[in-house]
Design an enzyme around this catalytic site. Structure first.
Site, PDB file in Angstrom:
ATOM      1  N   SER A  47       0.499  -1.218  -0.307  1.00 48.47           N
ATOM      2  CA  SER A  47       0.080   0.408  -0.120  1.00 48.47           C
ATOM      3  C   SER A  47       1.288   1.201  -0.292  1.00 48.47           C
ATOM      4  CB  SER A  47      -0.830  -0.280   1.625  1.00 48.47           C
ATOM      5  OG  SER A  47      -0.212   0.113   1.954  1.00 48.47           O
ATOM      6  N   LYS A  56       0.841   5.026   6.789  1.00 49.81           N
ATOM      7  CA  LYS A  56       0.255   5.827   5.659  1.00 49.81           C
ATOM      8  C   LYS A  56       0.761   7.039   5.897  1.00 49.81           C
ATOM      9  CE  LYS A  56      -3.366   2.110   4.672  1.00 49.81           C
ATOM     10  NZ  LYS A  56      -2.457   0.765   3.852  1.00 49.81           N
TER      11      LYS A  56
END
Length: 184
Positions: free
Chosen positions: A48, A90
């Protein structure tokens, strides 16, 4: 007089020994502090955050800075998602009090398209951000760099991330000696 010289010499040796022991204790204390707050290691799991961070790369986490400074837009952060003991990695996109929306595959902040520091693919699934999301005073909107292969704030399973759930900032890539470097 010989007896007194010996006593002074013994005190000097004892004093030097105590200073040496104290120096070692202080250095070890600093090393432990830095290891806990600036050098905790984490292994990236998944794709990701590609291409900036790849699967199985190791990074160091700075857990100290956010005790003194607020997280900033584009910081890559480690956070816990609610009660889970699992950590996630993230990039901060939306800051407290801002309105976030995804239109035409791009992120909008307060009605204006975000100029990102990295190149990303157009977002195919805006998820919850199809409609405007207003962040609370302690909430952040986070996205993975690989926008179409990331479970992030666009989805209910993650949602807006509270400040208290942010553990630290990814700051150093340490996978191999050839790949040591600051994370952007």
């Amino acid at each position: 007089m010989a007896m007194r010289r010996k006593s002074v010499e013994e005190h000097r040796i004892l004093y030097d020994l105590m200073r040496w022991v104290l120096d070692i204790v202080v250095v070890m204390g600093i090393a432990v502090f830095l290891t806990i707050y600036m050098g905790e290691q984490m292994t990236v799991t998944g794709y990701s955050m590609a291409p900036v961070l790849a699967n199985e790369e190791r990074i160091l986490i700075d857990k100290l800075s956010y005790h003194f400074f607020d997280p900033e837009r584009f910081d890559i952060v480690i956070f816990q998602n609610g009660e889970e003991e699992k950590y996630f990695l993230k990039r901060i996109i939306g800051l407290p009090g801002e309105t976030v929306c995804i239109k035409n595959g791009r992120v909008m902040i307060n009605g204006e398209y975000l100029q990102e520091e990295i190149e990303t693919d157009p977002i195919l699934n805006p998820g919850l951000a199809l409609e405007e999301i207003t962040l609370g005073e302690d909430e952040y909107f986070l996205l993975g760099d690989n926008r179409n292969n990331s479970e992030d704030s666009r989805f209910e399973t993650v949602g807006n991330v509270k400040r208290g759930n942010i553990v630290g900032k990814a700051w150093l890539l340490v996978t191999t000696l050839d790949e040591v470097g600051l994370i952007k």
